[in-house]
Write a protein that holds these residues in place. Structure first.
Motif, PDB file in Angstrom:
ATOM      1  N   VAL A  87       0.820  -1.171   0.109  1.00  0.00           N
ATOM      2  CA  VAL A  87       0.147   0.048   0.177  1.00  0.00           C
ATOM      3  C   VAL A  87       0.890   1.286  -0.147  1.00  0.00           C
ATOM      4  O   VAL A  87       0.644   2.243  -0.851  1.00  0.00           O
ATOM      5  CB  VAL A  87      -1.029   0.076   1.339  1.00  0.00           C
ATOM      6  CG1 VAL A  87      -1.525   1.388   1.239  1.00  0.00           C
ATOM      7  CG2 VAL A  87      -2.016  -1.258   1.115  1.00  0.00           C
ATOM      8  N   THR A  88       1.921   1.114   1.031  1.00  0.00           N
ATOM      9  CA  THR A  88       2.851   2.381   1.012  1.00  0.00           C
ATOM     10  C   THR A  88       3.475   2.639  -0.494  1.00  0.00           C
ATOM     11  O   THR A  88       3.423   3.739  -1.005  1.00  0.00           O
ATOM     12  CB  THR A  88       3.874   2.238   1.919  1.00  0.00           C
ATOM     13  OG1 THR A  88       3.359   1.997   3.220  1.00  0.00           O
ATOM     14  CG2 THR A  88       4.766   3.555   2.047  1.00  0.00           C
ATOM     15  N   GLY A  89       3.860   1.567  -1.235  1.00  0.00           N
ATOM     16  CA  GLY A  89       4.795   1.691  -2.194  1.00  0.00           C
ATOM     17  C   GLY A  89       3.876   2.170  -3.505  1.00  0.00           C
ATOM     18  O   GLY A  89       4.180   3.005  -4.198  1.00  0.00           O
ATOM     19  N   VAL A  90       2.506   1.738  -3.418  1.00  0.00           N
ATOM     20  CA  VAL A  90       1.550   2.157  -4.477  1.00  0.00           C
ATOM     21  C   VAL A  90       1.331   3.528  -4.261  1.00  0.00           C
ATOM     22  O   VAL A  90       0.989   4.280  -5.282  1.00  0.00           O
ATOM     23  CB  VAL A  90       0.364   1.188  -4.504  1.00  0.00           C
ATOM     24  CG1 VAL A  90      -0.622   1.544  -5.390  1.00  0.00           C
ATOM     25  CG2 VAL A  90       0.859  -0.583  -4.887  1.00  0.00           C
ATOM     26  N   LEU A  91       0.778   3.858  -3.266  1.00  0.00           N
ATOM     27  CA  LEU A  91       0.664   5.193  -2.830  1.00  0.00           C
ATOM     28  C   LEU A  91       1.499   6.254  -3.241  1.00  0.00           C
ATOM     29  O   LEU A  91       1.285   7.436  -3.697  1.00  0.00           O
ATOM     30  CB  LEU A  91       0.191   5.402  -1.403  1.00  0.00           C
ATOM     31  CG  LEU A  91      -1.390   4.574  -1.110  1.00  0.00           C
ATOM     32  CD1 LEU A  91      -1.391   5.002   0.341  1.00  0.00           C
ATOM     33  CD2 LEU A  91      -2.646   5.264  -1.681  1.00  0.00           C
ATOM     34  N   PRO A 102      10.755   5.339  -9.581  1.00  0.00           N
ATOM     35  CA  PRO A 102      10.383   4.337 -10.271  1.00  0.00           C
ATOM     36  C   PRO A 102       9.298   3.340  -9.425  1.00  0.00           C
ATOM     37  O   PRO A 102       9.533   3.308  -8.162  1.00  0.00           O
ATOM     38  CB  PRO A 102      11.659   3.476 -10.640  1.00  0.00           C
ATOM     39  CG  PRO A 102      12.711   4.811 -10.583  1.00  0.00           C
ATOM     40  CD  PRO A 102      12.125   5.551  -9.855  1.00  0.00           C
ATOM     41  N   PHE A 103       8.690   2.457  -9.964  1.00  0.00           N
ATOM     42  CA  PHE A 103       7.670   1.845  -9.048  1.00  0.00           C
ATOM     43  C   PHE A 103       8.446   0.803  -8.287  1.00  0.00           C
ATOM     44  O   PHE A 103       8.037   0.508  -7.150  1.00  0.00           O
ATOM     45  CB  PHE A 103       6.513   0.940 -10.126  1.00  0.00           C
ATOM     46  CG  PHE A 103       5.655   0.160  -9.341  1.00  0.00           C
ATOM     47  CD1 PHE A 103       4.752   0.830  -8.543  1.00  0.00           C
ATOM     48  CD2 PHE A 103       5.797  -1.307  -9.398  1.00  0.00           C
ATOM     49  CE1 PHE A 103       3.778  -0.138  -7.998  1.00  0.00           C
ATOM     50  CE2 PHE A 103       4.679  -2.001  -8.799  1.00  0.00           C
ATOM     51  CZ  PHE A 103       3.741  -1.289  -8.044  1.00  0.00           C
ATOM     52  N   VAL A 104       9.254   0.067  -8.742  1.00  0.00           N
ATOM     53  CA  VAL A 104      10.023  -0.887  -7.926  1.00  0.00           C
ATOM     54  C   VAL A 104      10.710  -0.099  -6.709  1.00  0.00           C
ATOM     55  O   VAL A 104      10.701  -0.527  -5.565  1.00  0.00           O
ATOM     56  CB  VAL A 104      11.171  -1.632  -8.618  1.00  0.00           C
ATOM     57  CG1 VAL A 104      12.046  -2.698  -7.940  1.00  0.00           C
ATOM     58  CG2 VAL A 104      10.367  -2.386  -9.768  1.00  0.00           C
ATOM     59  N   GLU A 105      11.331   1.087  -6.929  1.00  0.00           N
ATOM     60  CA  GLU A 105      12.069   1.875  -6.017  1.00  0.00           C
ATOM     61  C   GLU A 105      11.068   2.225  -4.734  1.00  0.00           C
ATOM     62  O   GLU A 105      11.158   2.424  -3.686  1.00  0.00           O
ATOM     63  CB  GLU A 105      12.764   3.053  -6.409  1.00  0.00           C
ATOM     64  CG  GLU A 105      13.999   2.443  -7.293  1.00  0.00           C
ATOM     65  CD  GLU A 105      14.880   3.637  -7.744  1.00  0.00           C
ATOM     66  OE1 GLU A 105      14.520   4.716  -7.115  1.00  0.00           O
ATOM     67  OE2 GLU A 105      15.528   3.431  -8.703  1.00  0.00           O
ATOM     68  N   LEU A 110       2.985  10.095  -9.725  1.00  0.00           N
ATOM     69  CA  LEU A 110       2.240  10.250 -11.067  1.00  0.00           C
ATOM     70  C   LEU A 110       1.327  11.461 -11.018  1.00  0.00           C
ATOM     71  O   LEU A 110       1.091  12.377 -11.943  1.00  0.00           O
ATOM     72  CB  LEU A 110       1.616   9.088 -11.381  1.00  0.00           C
ATOM     73  CG  LEU A 110       2.197   7.989 -11.572  1.00  0.00           C
ATOM     74  CD1 LEU A 110       1.176   6.582 -11.886  1.00  0.00           C
ATOM     75  CD2 LEU A 110       2.981   8.017 -13.019  1.00  0.00           C
ATOM     76  N   MET A 111       0.717  11.930  -9.701  1.00  0.00           N
ATOM     77  CA  MET A 111      -0.076  13.121  -9.800  1.00  0.00           C
ATOM     78  C   MET A 111       0.826  14.281  -9.391  1.00  0.00           C
ATOM     79  O   MET A 111       0.020  15.278  -8.877  1.00  0.00           O
ATOM     80  CB  MET A 111      -1.002  12.962  -8.590  1.00  0.00           C
ATOM     81  CG  MET A 111      -2.035  11.605  -9.096  1.00  0.00           C
ATOM     82  SD  MET A 111      -2.904  11.135  -7.524  1.00  0.00           S
ATOM     83  CE  MET A 111      -4.087  12.622  -7.330  1.00  0.00           C
TER      84      MET A 111
END
Length: 523
Positions: free
Chosen positions: A116-120, A134-137, A126-127
């Protein structure tokens, strides 16, 4: 034979002088921290926890700039020592009595919090709300920041006397939470390094299981080996009294040294197998406290407990001093204030997703009188401080993620400081507001845990709905934890220790060995 040049002699002399002054400064700061902590405890001033005081003392040590490399070297060794000592302080009875709930919060909950933290954080980038990674980071950041360290909250829990079930859940989660966070961090780091090779999702799962299960197996194996050897020595003594003096030495100071060697062996074994040495140490400490510790004599147990209490206190204090020192000394990317601000918000949301979803699953299989009440869930959510392990992983990210690692390190440092200062300082007020104060010492330790050990679930209406199928699956998991408790009580404890499972750990206290309260629960 070539001699040493005067320049080299002068350089070596300056290094020795710097090391000596560094040790002296460290001792002075530790003494100051203990004195300040004692004064705070004596006057019951909960608005400035001892960890916060240590942070501020380290922050004020501007004169130590010349010894920063020396303190950086000590920091790693102290984290290893603290990781083992705090797990060795674990009281097995409340831990295993709440084993199912603790595993749910520590394993599933940490995974939820990390994702959840990574996705947010990624969506926030992005916003354009924060610096974009980067997403993995982002997932790496989510993994490392999910490592909780609630020693400050636990000390106040102990001082004010909270519910024992709540205390066991918070402490037990923190015991296993670090292992999960480290394994997720290592796995995401490997994914980042192999992202160009098109590694599929299945291999990511395999890599995580290899790190977590392999490190856990190494630690548990070393722990059981130490328990078996100590049990066999006690068995030899019961038949051959001529070994009395040797065994007395083993059960005393030599036993302590051997325990430390087992700790180091666990770390080196895991690192030699390209696993996580820290994760291995965590499980070694748990197993050795549950089994090996029981094979020591009563005097030796007191000696070993006092030693690890001392080591844990010193290591914990130094780590917080180093954090404060690092704020003043290291380079930080303070230009990304938005990243820090929104990360704190996202961590709160992720913690809520962790606690309330896992509590819902646990309550599905618990009887009504054993369910986790809402006020305890709120206290669990509030207790998610970040500390030594998140800080150490953030330091590692500086090397693993060139450029972006510095941003992550700065954000993690700010989060650790803010949670320790703000959440730690307001814990007493929070406990009083939630009305969970004063019900932690109504009966002997373990009394409230043994009534429903295994958490017998209430009956459900068998209407074939998806909700009931989920409840039945959870009930099966609950039965497996109950079976593990029975296996430990009936087979493992009698085999690896010199006492019966029924009598084990009756004398233990629930509270941790951290200096914030001590073993006996007195200030």
């Amino acid at each position: 034979m070539m001699g040493i040049s005067p320049a080299e002699e002068g350089s070596s002399g300056k290094e020795q002088q710097a090391a000596g002054v560094g040790i002296l400064l460290q001792i002075m700061m530790l003494v100051l921290s203990f004195v300040v902590g004692h004064v705070l405890r004596r006057h019951k001033f909960y608005y400035l926890p001892e960890a916060s005081a240590s942070l501020l003392i380290g922050r004020g040590s501007i004169s130590m700039r010349s010894f920063s490399s020396y303190f950086s070297y000590l920091q790693s060794s102290y984290i290893l020592t603290f990781s083992f000592s705090i797990r060795f302080s674990l009281s097995p009875k409340p831990f295993f009595s709440n084993f199912g709930a603790i595993v749910t919060f520590a394993i599933l909950g940490t995974f939820i919090s990390s994702v959840v933290t990574g996705v947010l954080v990624y969506l926030g980038g992005l916003m354009y709300l924060m610096y974009r990674l980067p997403f993995v980071e982002c997932l790496i950041f989510g993994a490392l920041i999910s490592a909780t360290d609630p020693v400050t909250v636990l000390s106040i829990f102990q001082e004010l006397g909270t519910d024992m079930n709540l205390y066991a859940l918070v402490f037990g989660e923190s015991v296993l939470n670090d292992a999960m966070a480290i394994s997720l961090y290592r796995t995401m780091s490997l994914v980042r390094s192999h992202v160009s090779s098109g590694q599929n999702f299945f291999m990511v799962i395999v890599g995580f299981l290899e790190t977590f299960v392999g490190s856990m197996s190494a630690g548990v194996g070393v722990g059981f080996t130490s328990a078996l050897i100590s049990f066999l020595i006690n068995l030899l003594y019961s038949y051959y009294h001529v070994l009395y003096h040797y065994l007395l030495l083993f059960n005393g100071f030599m036993g302590l040294l051997i325990m430390k060697l087992y700790c180091l062996s666990s770390y080196m074994l895991a690192e030699g197998l390209s696993l996580s040495g820290i994760v291995s140490i965590l499980f070694t400490g748990i197993v050795m406290k549950h089994y090996t510790y029981s094979n020591l004599s009563e005097n030796s147990q007191q000696f070993v407990s006092a030693f690890f209490h001392l080591i844990s206190s010193l290591a914990e204090t130094f780590i917080f001093i180093y954090m404060g020192f690092d704020i003043a000394m290291e380079k930080h990317s303070w230009s990304h204030v938005g990243f820090i601000f929104f990360s704190i918000l996202f961590i709160g949301v992720a913690r809520a997703a962790n606690v309330f979803s896992c509590a819902y699953l646990v309550n599905l299989v618990r009887p009504v009188h054993r369910q986790i009440p809402l006020k305890h869930q709120k206290a669990l959510w509030y207790s998610g401080l970040r500390g030594a392990m998140a800080f150490a992983l953030a330091l590692q990210s500086v090397h693993d993620l060139p450029g972006h690692g510095q941003i992550i390190f700065t954000a993690t440092t700010a989060i650790v400081v803010l949670t320790v200062l703000l959440i730690g300082g307001s814990t007493g007020t929070m406990l009083e507001a939630l009305q969970v104060v004063g019900d932690g010492h109504d009966g002997p330790l373990g009394e409230s845990f043994e009534v429903n050990n295994g958490y017998v679930a209430p009956s459900y209406n068998e209407d074939g709905t998806a909700g009931n199928r989920l409840k039945m699956k959870l009930k099966e998991f609950q039965k497996s934890t109950a079976s593990f408790s029975a296996l430990d009580r009936n087979y493992l404890t009698p085999f690896f220790t010199s006492q019966n499972g029924e009598d084990e750990e009756e004398h233990d206290e629930l509270m941790p060995s951290s200096r914030r309260g001590g073993f006996d629960g007195h200030s």
